[in-house]
Design a protein around this motif. Sequence first.
Motif: not given
Lengths: 316, 330
Positions: A8-21, A23-31, A227-228
């Motif tokens: 993965t390269k800079n993988l991100k997943k933000y979930f929109p929730v009541g109070g904002g975003l 950041h469940a996965v933020d800029d993760v690089d793995i191989s 984050q990793c």
Amino acid sequence: MSVPLIRTKNLKKYFPVGGGLLHAVDDVDISIGKGETLGMVGESGCGKSTLGRLLLRLVEPTGGEILFKGENILGYGPGKMKELRKEMQIIFQDPFASLNPRMTVSEIIAEPIKVTGTITNQEELLERVFDLMEIVGLAERFVNTYPHELDGGRRQRIGVARALALNPEFIVCDEPVSALDVSIQAQILNLMMDLQDEMGLTYLFITHDMSVVKHISDNIAVMYLGQCVERAPADELFEHPSHPYTKALLDAIPVPSLKNRKKLDVIQGEVTSPIDPKPWCRFAPRCPMAAPECLLLPPELMEIGADHFVSCVLFR
Amino acid sequence: MTEKLLEIKDLHVMYRTDDDEIYALNGVDLSVEAGTTLGLVGETGAGKTTAALSVMRLLPDKVGIVKKGEIFLEGRSLMRLTEADMRLLRGNDVSMIFQDPMTSLNPIHTVGDQIAEVLKLHYSDLGGDAIEAKVDEMMGMVGIPAERKGEYPHQFSGGMKQRIVIAIALACNPKLLLADEPTTALDVTIQAQVLKMMDELKRKFGTSMILITHDLGVVAQICDRVAIMYAGEIIELGTVEDIFEGERHHPYTVGLFGSIPDMTKKTRRLSPIEGLMPDPTSPPSGCGFVERCPRRMEICFGASPEAAVRGTHSVRCHLFAHPGKEATTR
């Protein structure tokens, strides 16, 4: 290191929730190299399960790339994705919740084969189911039983058989043994390692149990709040844990031996909110070594040894 | 030898359902000395929780039946107390912490009220102010600011909820605390915080504790004595030194240790115990572990082994029951 099967390269997943975003996965690089196991550890809520699901595109990423055999699978359409799913499967944590209670063992194991239409002949299909049951060590007599009739260990074997049904190359194992008793856990771990040797499987092994992860992994990634924070070969990580969080995590494990019956070293505080986190180091509020510069800049993953990456200002 | 606070003698408990009779405890002998922590270890279905519920007399009504045996707390027989007397004892002399902090708190009462409830029940002469002061003190003790006592359980994290549960359990300064997997639902760093706190509180108040767990690591860190349960029996009992460093062990204990990945050395394969726990609906005639035992002998099928005792360590296995050199010493 061999050519990575998946990265993965800079993988991100933000979930929109009541109070904002969130950041469940933020800029993760793995191989992960072919035939290897990457252990992914972290506490509940650190994003490790989300990461596993992102890799299979069970959840769509917010940004970044997922490269499977060098190709970015985020560009794939539904048809191509369905083909690809034959090569990537998942084993879920809870063998009580991840099996359909109204399907028999053979129906559950045959399901992925039917869905993808790999085998259409009924007799061949049944033969394949029996093969799979034998591979995972389920006796033939269970073929027509329902999941509720079986214990946790056998149920998890069904989960493994289902994941193997399509001869995948890559399996995401999302806490496959945490719901099981230790003696059963050991049986399943042995099974998974044997299967890896025989079939050359590649695993992403998600767990919160440090002793399990050390046992099964070639490389380990430690996650904290999306984050990793550290990534290294398994032995290296345990011999030279470098990030303060990794150290705290290792110190917190109760060891079943009286030799190091230490005063449990405890880090204070709890995981902070992953909703719109501040741009600096996320571990700083709990970190015993926190310095003023921790609150200035986001730390970056830096190589401090062979294949050993840490994201902490201490190593800048 | 210190005074025995709790003594369980030959306890047999069964659950009677419409279809089956389940033999949950088959002759459990156990004692806890004042000021010590006993670890009760075993897998799902071994009978650990049933043993604790029997002490609290909280077995499910009409379903859980004590067939035989006695439980003494400071020499008083708990089996013979009336329900009213038992209620006075619960929470005051003996209290229990349950596994899941998410479900053991009442979601519609503030945490402060829930701590106050147990105080009101047992100290009826205390005034409102005195109770509030005690609530503040308990919250401070488990490391939660007293200003948060007006909040509801859902506003706290898992580790904090478990600390509230511990505050409730310790509010009346019980002599014995039964902790049923108190940290299993928590993350390791939070688990370490809770264990450390329980250990400190134990030292401070001299509370005795039975810690039910399946994690031998937790046992090694905070217990004084260990009882290993299998299929409703205590199959091995001793000090932590006996269990973790002693020479002779029940084959089940050996299997339990072999199942844990060792953090200190590299092993490719674990050595688990093959097979599963026996069906609890038929009482065992021989040793309960015989079907899975790698060292079984002919005698194991027929006769249930007696405890072979040596000093503080006892093992219920025919391997150690041979007359002569392994003879009992009690």
